[in-house]
Design an enzyme around this catalytic site. Structure first.
Site, PDB file in Angstrom:
ATOM      1  N   GLY A  32       0.789  -1.222   0.000  1.00 37.50           N
ATOM      2  CA  GLY A  32       0.000   0.000   0.000  1.00 37.50           C
ATOM      3  C   GLY A  32       0.822   1.273   0.000  1.00 37.50           C
ATOM      4  CB  CYS A 241     -25.413 -10.025 -18.226  1.00 37.63           C
ATOM      5  SG  CYS A 241     -24.756  -9.890 -19.909  1.00 37.63           S
ATOM      6  CB  CYS A 244     -24.044 -14.137 -20.614  1.00 37.24           C
ATOM      7  SG  CYS A 244     -23.497 -13.260 -19.156  1.00 37.24           S
ATOM      8  CB  CYS A 266     -20.802  -9.010 -18.741  1.00 37.42           C
ATOM      9  SG  CYS A 266     -21.715 -10.335 -17.993  1.00 37.42           S
ATOM     10  CB  CYS A 272     -20.058 -11.438 -21.402  1.00 39.26           C
ATOM     11  SG  CYS A 272     -21.795 -11.264 -21.842  1.00 39.26           S
TER      12      CYS A 272
END
Lengths: 292, 258
Positions: A32, A241, A244, A266, A272
Site C-alpha cells: 500500500g 446481463c 448471458c 457484462c 460474458c
C-alpha cells in the site's frame, strides 16, 4: 539489420527495468505504500496507461501470456493497442481469456473470474494519492501517511453521507491495506473492492505521470473504509446481463437507439463470452451452440 | 486554578539570520488562565506564538507542557507523531484568517467533526450530533451544518473555527488575533462567546492581539512585547491602568477614545 542493435526485449532498456523492479520489490515489501520511481516517457500519452505499461514491460518474460482489459473489455482501443504493443516488442503470447493469462494489465476493472496464484494484475493509475483532493500539499500527505493520520479520509466519506444520505463514492473507493496504509485502488468500481481482499494474485499499481508504484502482495487484507452506522456496500443491479444472464457481475449500460432503448451487459467481455459459449443466454442474447 | 503550571516556556528565542524574531522569552501558564501577548506589528508576538505552539522550532530555549498524566514533556523532544496528536486533541489553534484553520471546501459539520474522526471515531451519527451540538454552542444555526464555510460570513467562519478546535475538549488554546478583520458588533459577540467558553470549559488560552481592548476583556495576565523582547508583564488591569515602561504608556495612551 541495423535495427537489432537498438532493439531491447519489451521496449524498455535493462537499466530502467531494474530500477522499476526495485521499486516493485519495495512496494511489495510495504503493502500500500507509494514508492516513487523514475517514470519514463512511453510511446503513448499520459493517462493512457504509461504506468501500467512500464510495470508490465519490467515483469514480462518470453513465456508470459498477456491479457489487457480496458473497462473490463478486451476489444477497446486502449486494450487492443497495448496488447499489440507487447506482442510486437516482446513477442509474447496474448490472450483474452482470464484464466490463461499470467499477466493481466487493467484499466478500471478487476476480472469477474477469481484470480489465482501466479497471476499478476497490473493496474493503470491516474492519481495514486487517495488524500490528494482533500490535501493538495504533497509534503503534508506524505507526513500523514508516515504518521498514519487518516482522519481526513473519513471527512470525505462524512461529506458524502451529509450531502447524499449514503456514501456516494462509487469508484476509486479508499481502502486500508494490511492494516496500515490507506490506498487508492485506482478508478475501479467499488464493486471490485472485495476482490482485492486476500487475493491469491499479486496486484501491482503503476502511475506513470505521478511516478508512483504500489502493490498488494497475495493474501493481503484489503479493507474498504466506512462508518460503523454506514457500512461499506457494493453496487447492486436489479437485472441480469442482457446477453448471458449473469447475476452478481458488474454491468455496463449500453444505449441501443435514440428512443430510450438500453441494455445492461457484462462489463467483463471475456466472462460474458465464456458464459455464452457454455449456452447461457440472457433476454436479448442469441442462443449459441455449445462448443464441442 | 491549581498550583502546577500547565505550560512552561523557558528562554525561547528565534533568530532569522541576523534578525531577531523573539529573544529570551520565559513565562508560565496555569490551567484556566488567559494570557495576552500584545505589542505593535513586527514586535515578535506571532513568532513567539508559533514557537510555543510547535509550529516553528525556536533557535534556543525549551517549551514544556504538562500532559494529562501530570508529567511535563519538552515539546521539541517529542516525536512528530506525538506533537501532532497533541495539537489535534489537547490543543487548539485559532487563526486570524479562518481560511487557514478551516477546510473551505467541506461542509461545516465535517469541519467541526474532523478532529473526532482524526482520533478514531467511526460512527457517523455520533460525529454528526456532536458537531451539531458544537455549532449550536457557537451560535451557528443547525440548518447551516451542510453548508461550506465559504458561504459563511467572517464572524461565522471564526465561530466555526472555534467549534472545530474545541470539539475534542482541549486544555490549551492558542489564538492569533481571533477578532482581527471583524466589524465591531461581530467582534463584540465573538468576544462574548470566547469569554463564556473559556469560563465554562476552564480553558487556558494564549492570545496574541494588537488590540488592547480585546486583551483587557479576555485576559487575566498580559505581556507587552517590543523588538522581540518582553518589556513588561503583569496582571492585565495593572498593566493597562498603571503602565510602567514608557513604551507601554505610549501603547496605552494610543487607544482611540470614542
Amino acid at each position: 539489420m541495423s535495427d537489432l542493435a537498438t532493439y531491447n526485449f519489451a521496449y524498455l532498456d535493462e537499466q530502467t527495468k531494474r530500477m522499476i523492479r526495485r521499486a516493485i520489490l519495495k512496494a511489495i515489501a510495504i503493502p500500500g505504500y507509494q514508492v516513487p520511481f523514475a517514470s519514463r516517457e512511453m510511446p503513448m500519452p499520459y493517462g493512457w496507461g504509461t504506468g501500467g505499461v512500464q510495470i508490465t514491460a519490467s515483469i514480462i518474460g518470453p513465456d508470459d501470456v498477456l491479457k489487457v482489459i480496458d473497462q473490463g473489455a478486451d476489444d477497446t482501443t486502449n486494450a487492443v493497442s497495448i496488447r499489440a504493443f507487447f506482442a510486437k516488442v516482446a513477442n509474447v503470447a496474448v490472450t483474452t481469456h482470464t484464466h490463461d493469462a499470467s499477466i493481466i494489465q487493467t484499466r478500471h476493472r478487476i476480472p469477474e473470474k477469481t484470480l489465482l496464484e501466479g497471476q499478476v494484475l497490473v493496474y493503470q493509475v491516474p492519481i495514486p494519492e487517495p488524500l490528494r483532493f482533500l490535501e493538495p500539499r504533497e509534503t503534508e500527505t506524505r507526513t500523514m501517511h508516515a504518521l498514519e493520520e487518516y482522519g481526513l479520509m473519513h471527512v470525505k466519506l462524512y461529506e458524502d453521507i451529509a450531502l447524499n444520505g449514503h456514501i456516494a463514492t462509487t469508484y476509486a473507493y479508499p481502502v486500508k491495506v494490511a492494516g496500515r496504509y490507506v490506498m487508492d485502488p485506482s478508478p475501479i468500481p467499488k464493486f471490485d473492492n472485495p476482490k482485492m481482499h486476500l487475493s491469491e494474485a499479486l496486484q501491482l499499481f503503476g502511475a506513470g505521470r505521478e511516478k508512483r508504484i504500489y502493490a498488494i502482495p497475495p493474501h493481503t487484507a484489503v479493507v474498504s473504509l466506512d462508518f460503523e452506522d454506514h457500512p461499506f456496500e457494493v453496487q447492486t443491479f436489479d437485472r441480469p446481463c442482457a446477453l448471458c444472464g449473469a447475476e452478481d457481475v458488474y454491468l455496463d449500460e449500453v444505449i441501443l437507439d435514440d428512443k430510450g432503448g438500453r441494455m445492461f451487459v457484462c462489463s467483463d467481455t471475456d466472462h460474458c463470452e465464456e458464459r455464452r459459449a457454455c449456452g447461457c443466454v440472457g433476454e436479448l442474447g442469441v442462443k449459441q451452440e455449445a462448443a464441442e | 486554578m491549581t498550583d502546577t503550571p500547565l505550560f512552561k516556556v523557558n528562554g525561547v528565542s528565534k533568530f532569522y539570520g541576523a534578525r531577531t524574531g523573539c529573544a529570551d522569552v520565559s513565562f508560565e501558564l496555569y490551567p484556566g488562565e488567559v494570557l495576552a501577548i500584545v505589542g505593535e506589528s513586527g514586535s515578535g508576538k506571532t513568532t513567539l506564538l508559533n514557537c510555543v505552539s510547535t509550529r516553528l522550532p525556536p533557535s534556543a530555549g525549551s517549551v514544556e507542557y504538562r500532559m494529562r498524566d501530570g508529567q511535563f514533556r519538552d515539546l521539541y523532544r517529542m516525536s512528530e507523531a506525538e506533537r501532532r496528536f497533541l495539537m489535534r486533541t489537547d490543543w487548539g489553534f485559532v487563526h486570524q484568517n479562518p481560511a487557514d484553520g478551516l477546510r473551505m471546501t467541506v461542509s461545516a459539520g465535517a469541519n467541526a467533526g474532523e478532529r473526532l474522526m482524526a482520533i478514531g471515531q467511526r460512527h457517523y451519527g455520533n460525529i454528526r450530533s456532536t458537531a451539531a451540538e458544537w455549532l449550536e454552542r457557537v451560535e451557528i444555526s443547525i440548518d447551516r451544518i451542510d453548508d461550506q464555510p465559504r458561504a459563511f460570513s467572517g464572524g461565522m467562519r471564526q465561530r466555526l473555527q472555534i467549534a472545530r478546535n474545541l470539539i475534542t475538549g482541549p486544555r490549551l488554546v492558542f489564538m492569533d488575533e481571533p477578532t482581527g478583520g471583524l466589524d465591531v458588533s461581530v467582534q463584540a459577540r465573538l468576544l462574548d462567546l470566547i469569554r463564556s467558553l473559556v469560563n465554562d470549559l476552564g480553558l487556558a488560552v494564549i492570545i496574541v492581539t494588537h488590540d488592547l481592548a480585546v486583551a483587557r476583556l479576555l485576559s487575566h495576565r498580559m505581556m507587552v512585547m517590543r523588538n522581540g523582547r518582553v518589556i513588561e508583564s503583569g496582571l492585565t488591569d495593572r498593566v493597562l491602568d498603571d503602565p510602567r515602561e514608557p513604551y507601554t504608556q505610549l501603547l496605552v495612551s494610543s487607544i482611540l477614545q470614542v
